[in-house]
Design a protein around this motif. Structure first.
Motif, PDB file in Angstrom:
ATOM      1  N   PRO A 287      -8.862  48.131  49.923  1.00 15.54           N
ATOM      2  CA  PRO A 287      -8.498  49.438  49.360  1.00 15.54           C
ATOM      3  C   PRO A 287      -8.812  50.593  50.320  1.00 15.54           C
ATOM      4  O   PRO A 287      -8.052  51.560  50.402  1.00 15.54           O
TER       5      PRO A 287
ATOM      6  N   LEU B 149      -6.132  53.406  51.900  1.00 15.80           N
ATOM      7  CA  LEU B 149      -6.277  54.866  51.865  1.00 15.80           C
ATOM      8  C   LEU B 149      -6.311  55.456  53.268  1.00 15.80           C
ATOM      9  O   LEU B 149      -5.792  56.551  53.494  1.00 15.80           O
TER      10      LEU B 149
ATOM     11  N   THR C 130      -5.874  61.892  41.284  1.00 18.01           N
ATOM     12  CA  THR C 130      -6.408  60.533  41.157  1.00 18.01           C
ATOM     13  C   THR C 130      -6.656  60.218  39.687  1.00 18.01           C
ATOM     14  O   THR C 130      -6.752  61.103  38.845  1.00 18.01           O
TER      15      THR C 130
ATOM     16  N   GLN D 150     -13.239  53.321  41.138  1.00 13.58           N
ATOM     17  CA  GLN D 150     -13.482  53.056  42.555  1.00 13.58           C
ATOM     18  C   GLN D 150     -12.449  53.745  43.448  1.00 13.58           C
ATOM     19  O   GLN D 150     -12.790  54.367  44.451  1.00 13.58           O
ATOM     20  N   HIS D 151     -11.171  53.615  43.073  1.00  7.68           N
ATOM     21  CA  HIS D 151     -10.107  54.196  43.907  1.00  7.68           C
ATOM     22  C   HIS D 151     -10.311  55.693  44.096  1.00  7.68           C
ATOM     23  O   HIS D 151      -9.993  56.256  45.134  1.00  7.68           O
TER      24      HIS D 151
ATOM     25  N   TRP E  74     -13.030  56.156  46.696  1.00  7.87           N
ATOM     26  CA  TRP E  74     -12.497  55.835  48.029  1.00  7.87           C
ATOM     27  C   TRP E  74     -11.536  56.931  48.487  1.00  7.87           C
ATOM     28  O   TRP E  74     -11.522  57.301  49.661  1.00  7.87           O
TER      29      TRP E  74
ATOM     30  N   VAL F 275      -3.257  58.788  43.483  1.00  4.74           N
ATOM     31  CA  VAL F 275      -3.966  57.580  43.891  1.00  4.74           C
ATOM     32  C   VAL F 275      -4.590  56.997  42.620  1.00  4.74           C
ATOM     33  O   VAL F 275      -5.397  57.656  41.964  1.00  4.74           O
TER      34      VAL F 275
ATOM     35  N   GLY G 194      -5.823  53.450  40.029  1.00  2.00           N
ATOM     36  CA  GLY G 194      -6.128  52.044  39.807  1.00  2.00           C
ATOM     37  C   GLY G 194      -5.182  51.578  38.723  1.00  2.00           C
ATOM     38  O   GLY G 194      -4.702  52.388  37.927  1.00  2.00           O
TER      39      GLY G 194
ATOM     40  N   LEU H  30      -3.719  51.167  43.560  1.00  2.00           N
ATOM     41  CA  LEU H  30      -4.547  50.158  44.211  1.00  2.00           C
ATOM     42  C   LEU H  30      -4.885  49.126  43.139  1.00  2.00           C
ATOM     43  O   LEU H  30      -5.764  49.344  42.310  1.00  2.00           O
TER      44      LEU H  30
ATOM     45  N   CYS I 254     -17.665  49.683  46.049  1.00  2.00           N
ATOM     46  CA  CYS I 254     -17.579  51.025  46.620  1.00  2.00           C
ATOM     47  C   CYS I 254     -18.946  51.441  47.167  1.00  2.00           C
ATOM     48  O   CYS I 254     -19.908  51.580  46.402  1.00  2.00           O
TER      49      CYS I 254
END
Lengths: 186, 584
Positions: free
Chosen positions: B375, B379, B395, B399-400, B403, B447, B449, B475, B552
C-alpha cells in the motif's frame, strides 16, 4: 520556565493562574451564567455537563430581564481547578451564553437558598421543632395539628444543618430551590 | 419595495444573499415547498445525493476545499437523523456547515407525527448551535444568523429546523442589511502582551518547534502564508497534525512531517525534546499527545487558538493566546521583526542537526515486493504520478488514511480532506464528490480502503449523475486493516470480524453505476493503471489489490509517550499493555 521569566498563563487574566493548575483537590464553585432566554438554552447547559461528565451540585434558573430576553442560571459545581476552568470555557462557548462569572474567585459574593421543610410529629417533638425553627429564624408557612411546613432562607450549609436537626423530629419531606448568588458591592 | 414572500422562498432568497451556489440535499414531505422554490430558479445548483449522510460529507468536502460554508437540505425525521454523523464529523473537525431540515408543521410537533423527530434535540450536542423556527417572520434572520455562527470564531456545523407550515406562510423577508448585528462575536485579535512574550520566547529558544493544526487552514490562506513566513524567517522546524497538512508546504525547507500516533519519527522526537512548543491552531488531541504525563516534558508550551476551551483542556500551557491564527501570526511577525528579528540561530542549527539524525532513521521505510503491491508503494506511485496536477485528495478512515498522510505531499492548504476527529468511515467518497462540485476541472482523488468505501458507495450514483470525474483509489486488502493491526498488537492475533468477505467486483460495480473501473494487482502494472485512472474523462474506480497484512508504522502505541515509537522493523510483541490497552 522560570529561566525565561514568563509568568504562568500571563495572558489569560484569570485567577486560575494563582492556583496550582495540576492540583487534584476538588473545589466547589458557584457560577453565574447569563444567557439569552431562548428555547433549549437550559438543555444546552445541562447537556454540556452530562456530555462532558461534569458535576452539577445545584442549579437554578429564571428570567431576570424580560425586555432583554435574559435569564440567569446560577450553578454550583465541583471539580479540580483544571476541570472548573474547562467548565467555564465550555459554557462560554455556547452561542446563547452571554457571560460566565465564577463568583467563587471573582471576589466576595452572597449565596442564598430557600427550603421548605415538612415536619410531622406530636407532643415534645413538635414543640422542639418549633423551638429550633425559631433559632434558625425559619417561618411557619403551613400548620396542621400534626405538622408544620417551615420556610428557611440561608446558605446551603444552614439549610443542611436545619434538615439534620429536623430529621429526628419528624422531617417528612423537603424541597430546596438551589443556590441563587450575587457578587457583593457594585 | 415590499418583500413579502413564503417561508420557502425566503430560504432560497437567503441562500442567494449568502452567495450560496451549491446545495447538497434530498427531498421529502416536510421540505417540498423549498424544493418547489429550488425548481423555479437557476442560481443555486442542487446536488441530489443518495443518502443524507453523503450530503453532509459532500458539504464538508465543498467547505474544506473552498473555505466557504457548505449547505445541506434534508427532510424531517430520517432525513435529519441521517445527517447526524456528518454533523458530528463537522463539529469535531471545525467545518462550517449549514443544514436546513424540514419539520412536521408546528401544530403536529409533539404528536409523534409521520416522519417527526426531535431534530433540534437530537442535533443539539452535534452542532455548534441549532434553531427551530416557529414563525415565518423570524426565518430569514435565523438563516443569516446560522451562516454567521457557522463561519465565525471556531467554525462548525449549525442546523435550522423549519416546520412545513412555516415554509408555506408568508411574511416580510429581511436581507443581510436589515438584520441586527449578531451578538455572537468571538474575539479575533490576540493579546499583544502575550504575543510579545511569545516573540521573546522565540528569540531565546534553543530547540523550538511549530506544531500546527487545522486552525491554520480554517483561518484562511493568509494564515498559511504567514506561517510560512514565520517558519522561514526563524528557521524553526514545522510539524503538523493530520488536519493541518498543507498549511506549511511538504516541499518546504522546515517541514519535518506529520506528528502523532502514525506521525514521523523525527516529528514526534522533536516534539518530545523541544524546549519551546508553539501550538498554532491545534488542540492536543490524544492522537497527538500519547501519554499526557510524559508529553514533551521539558518544553515551554505556547498555544494560539480561537477557542478558549481548547486552551488548557488536555495539556496545561505556559502561554495562552486566544485569537484567530491569522491575526495572531500577523501581530507576532510584526512584533518579532520590530524587535530585530532575533533568533538563537547557533542553537537552532544544532537542533536541526539532531533532527537530521532522527530523519536518517528513515521511519517510513518498508519492505517492497516485486509480486505484491504494497500500500505504501501504491501511494508513492500515486504521489509521483499526480504531483504536477491541480490535485485534491480525500480519504476514508483507517490504515490507508495514515499512509496517505505519510506518503502524499501537500504544498497548499485546502487540498487535503479527511475525517480526523470523528474518524468517519464512509467520509471520503462523498467528500470527493463535494470537492469536485467546487472544482470541476481539478483532479480529485479519494484514497480509500475497500471497507470504508462500501459505507457510502451509493454516492457513486451522484458522481455519475452530475458528471463529476472523481477518482476512487481503493487500497483493497480485504481487511479492516487498522482493526486487524490492533487485534494483532493487542488481542493475541485473534482477528474477530476484521476481514471483508463477499466483496463486490469493483470493476463490475463501476460499470453498474455507469462509470469505469479497473483492477490492478501486479506492481508492474500499477503506473499504467494510475495513469488510466487520471486520464479517464469521468468517475473511475481503481481497485488496487494490496498486501493483506501490512501494518502501519511508525506507531506510538496507545498509552506510550512520543519517544517510545515503534518503527516498522521493531518487535511489536506486548506493544500495547496496561492502561494503554483501555485506550482507543
Amino acid at each position: 520556565m522560570n529561566a525565561l521569566n514568563i509568568q504562568k498563563g500571563a495572558s489569560s487574566h484569570s485567577a486560575y493562574d494563582l492556583r496550582d493548575p495540576n492540583a487534584q483537590v476538588e473545589e466547589r464553585h458557584t457560577l453565574a451564567v447569563l444567557v439569552e432566554n431562548e428555547p433549549g438554552v437550559l438543555a444546552r447547559v445541562i447537556g454540556l455537563f452530562s456530555g462532558r461528565g461534569y458535576n452539577i451540585d445545584s442549579l437554578t434558573v429564571a428570567e431576570v430581564d424580560h425586555t432583554g430576553h435574559q435569564s440567569r442560571i446560577t450553578m454550583v459545581t465541583s471539580g479540580t481547578p483544571a476541570v472548573i476552568e474547562q467548565i467555564k470555557a465550555q459554557l462560554g462557548r455556547i452561542v446563547p451564553v452571554h457571560e460566565v462569572h465564577d463568583l467563587t474567585v471573582e471576589g466576595a459574593s452572597v449565596e442564598r437558598e430557600l427550603g421548605l421543610f415538612k415536619v410531622c410529629g406530636q407532643g415534645d417533638k413538635r414543640v422542639e421543632a418549633l423551638r429550633i425553627a425559631e433559632i434558625f429564624r425559619a417561618n411557619v408557612v403551613d400548620s396542621t395539628l400534626e405538622s408544620f411546613v417551615f420556610e428557611l432562607v440561608g446558605t446551603p450549609s444552614k439549610l443542611d444543618a436545619f434538615a439534620e436537626l429536623m430529621r429526628p423530629l419528624g422531617l417528612k419531606e423537603l424541597a430546596r430551590t438551589g443556590v441563587a448568588a450575587l457578587a457583593r458591592g457594585i | 419595495m415590499s418583500r413579502t414572500m413564503t417561508g420557502a422562498r425566503m430560504v432560497v432568497e437567503a441562500l442567494r444573499d449568502q452567495g450560496v451556489d451549491t446545495v447538497f440535499g434530498y427531498p421529502g414531505g416536510a421540505v417540498l415547498p423549498i424544493y418547489d422554490e429550488l425548481f423555479q430558479q437557476n442560481d443555486i445548483t442542487h446536488v441530489l445525493v443518495r443518502h443524507e449522510q453523503g450530503a453532509v460529507h459532500m458539504a464538508e468536502g465543498y467547505a474544506r476545499s473552498t473555505g466557504k460554508p457548505g449547505v445541506v437540505l434534508v427532510t424531517s425525521g430520517p432525513g435529519a437523523t441521517n445527517a447526524v454523523t456528518g454533523l458530528t464529523d463537522a463539529l469535531m473537525d471545525s467545518i462550517p456547515i449549514i443544514v436546513l431540515s424540514g419539520q412536521v408543521p408546528t401544530f403536529l410537533i409533539g404528536t409523534d407525527g409521520f416522519q417527526e423527530a426531535d431534530t433540534v434535540g437530537i442535533t443539539r450536542p452535534c452542532t455548534k448551535h441549532n434553531w427551530l423556527v416557529k414563525d415565518t417572520a423570524k426565518l430569514s434572520e435565523t438563516i443569516h444568523k446560522a451562516f454567521h455562527v457557522a463561519t465565525s470564531g471556531r467554525p462548525g456545523p449549525v442546523l435550522v429546523d423549519i416546520p412545513k407550515d412555516v415554509q408555506f406562510a408568508e411574511d416580510e423577508y429581511r436581507g443581510l442589511k436589515q438584520i441586527e448585528p449578531a451578538r455572537y462575536q468571538p474575539v479575533r485579535k490576540g493579546d499583544v502582551t502575550a504575543i510579545t512574550q511569545l516573540a521573546e520566547l522565540i528569540e531565546k529558544a534553543e530547540r523550538p518547534i511549530l506544531y500546527t493544526g487545522g486552525g491554520v487552514i480554517n483561518s484562511g490562506p493568509g494564515a498559511s502564508q504567514l506561517l510560512r513566513e514565520l517558519a522561514d524567517a526563524t528557521n524553526i522546524p514545522v510539524t503538523s497534525t493530520l488536519m493541518g497538512l498543507g498549511a506549511y508546504p511538504a516541499s518546504g525547507r522546515n517541514w519535518i512531517g506529520m506528528l502523532g500516533m502514525h506521525g514521523l519519527y523525527e516529528a514526534n522526537l522533536a516534539m518530545h525534546d523541544c524546549d519551546l512548543m508553539i501550538n498554532i491552531g491545534a488542540r492536543f488531541d490524544d492522537r497527538i499527545t500519547g501519554r499526557v504525563a510524559d508529553f514533551s516534558p521539558g518544553s515551554i508550551k505556547a498555544h494560539i487558538d480561537i477557542d478558549p476551551s481548547s486552551i488548557n483542556k488536555v495539556i496545561h500551557v505556559d502561554l495562552a493566546i486566544t485569537g484567530d491564527v491569522g491575526h495572531v501570526l500577523e501581530d507576532l511577525l510584526k512584533i518579532w521583526k520590530s524587535r530585530g528579528r532575533k533568533t538563537n540561530s547557533a542553537a537552532i542549527g544544532k537542533w536541526w542537526e539532531k533532527i537530521e539524525g532522527w530523519k536518517s532513521k528513515n521511519c517510513l521505510a518498508y519492505k517492497n515486493s516485486d509480486t505484491i503491491i504494497k500500500p505504501q508503494y501504491a501511494l508513492q506511485r500515486l504521489q509521483a504520478l499526480t504531483a504536477g496536477h491541480d490535485r485534491y485528495i480525500t480519504t476514508e478512515v483507517g490504515q490507508h488514511q495514515m499512509w496517505a498522510a505519510q506518503f502524499l505531499h501537500f504544498d497548499d492548504p485546502n487540498r487535503w480532506m479527511t475525517s480526523g476527529g470523528l474518524g468517519t468511515m464512509g467520509y471520503g467518497l462523498p467528500a470527493s464528490v463535494g470537492v469536485q462540485m467546487a472544482h470541476r476541472d481539478s483532479l480529485v482523488i479519494n484514497v480509500a480502503g475497500e471497507a470504508s468505501w462500501l459505507m457510502n458507495m451509493q454516492e457513486m450514483g451522484t458522481a455519475v449523475q452530475f458528471r463529476l470525474p472523481v477518482k476512487q483509489f481503493i487500497l483493497n486488502n480485504e481487511r479492516l486493516g487498522m482493526v486487524r493491526q490492533w487485534q494483532q498488537l493487542l488481542h493475541g492475533e485473534r482477528y474477530s470480524q476484521s476481514w471483508s468477505d463477499s466483496l463486490p467486483d469493483f470493476v463490475k460495480l463501476a460499470e453498474a453505476f455507469g462509470c469505469k473501473g479497473a483492477q490492478v494487482q501486479d506492481p508492474k502494472d500499477l503506473d499504467d493503471a494510475i495513469r488510466q485512472m487520471i486520464e479517464y474523462d469521468g468517475p473511475f474506480i481503481l481497485d488496487v489489490l494490496v498486501e493483506k497484512h501490512e501494518n502501519c508504522f511508525p506507531m506510538i502505541p496507545s498509552g506510550k509517550p512520543h519517544n517510545e515509537m515503534l518503527l516498522g522493523d521493531a518487535s511489536t510483541e506486548g506493544a500495547i499493555q496496561g492502561a494503554g490497552a483501555a485506550l482507543v
